[in-house]
Scaffold this motif. Structure first.
Motif: not given
Length: 212
Positions: A86-87, A90-94, A101-105, A132-136
């Motif tokens: 979820h954006e 991600f945004m909060s972490a940065i 920021y990596l996903l577990k997959d 996702k961010l670009l689209t959002f």
């Protein structure tokens, strides 16, 4: 040797990561924690170079733990490794200072290389998160923010958004690695960010550079 600490409440995942890193000559897992409380106790004792941080911890949010660690130990790199795409996470972490920021997959080799990348002071963003961010943000009506970036700095920032390393940017723009570092430093100062990841977020939010 890059000293790594694992913060995740899943023992199986920590064991798996340790097995992966044990095969690398330049990375050593020096400690682990299954909760935020244990993490905050162990970090000052171990002083790792890089922390792999999960967001879902039993007692505290990994983003909040990242904030506390970064406030006290600015040189420690924090790489978020989570299932959350979820954006807002991600945004909060940065914003709280995460260096990646990596996903577990993500493939194991990508996780290993991400540790080396953040250790070099460069940011790491999972490709799907950038999309996702670009689209959002393309769907938002926020006005474009004017900046004082030169055309060359905008070219360098565009390369950062594309995930290129300093060496790759130098090759693409036919300039030296040293010149790239100077441009990146000036970009950080002008848009008031502290990391490559934050620069990418800022560029996308304010539509400073053309989106891929």
């Amino acid at each position: 040797m890059i000293k790594v600490m694992l913060i995740d409440d899943h023992t199986v995942l920590r064991d798996g990561l340790k097995s992966i890193f044990e095969m690398e000559d330049d990375i050593s897992v020096i400690g682990e924690a299954e909760s935020g409380e244990v993490a905050l106790e162990e970090v000052p004792k171990l002083m790792p170079d890089v922390i792999l941080m999960d967001i879902n911890l039993p007692d505290q949010n990994g983003v909040e733990i990242t904030r506390q660690i970064k406030e006290k130990y600015k040189d420690i790199k924090v790489l978020i490794l989570t299932m959350h795409s979820h954006e807002e996470y991600f945004m909060s972490a940065i914003r709280e200072g995460a260096d990646g920021y990596l996903l577990k997959d993500a493939p194991s080799e990508q996780v290993v290389e991400a540790v080396r990348t953040v250790m070099r002071g460069e940011g790491v963003i999972h490709p799907s998160m950038t999309k996702k961010l670009l689209t959002f943000h393309q769907q938002q009506t926020t006005a474009t923010r004017e900046t004082e970036l030169t055309e060359r700095e905008k070219e360098v920032l565009t390369c950062l958004v594309r995930g290129l390393s300093n060496k790759e940017i130098a090759e693409q723009l036919f300039i030296s690695d040293k010149t790239v570092k100077i441009h990146v430093s000036k970009i950080f100062k002008k848009i008031n960010v502290k990391s490559r990841s934050q620069a990418v977020i800022h560029a996308i939010q304010h539509q400073i550079v053309p989106t891929p």
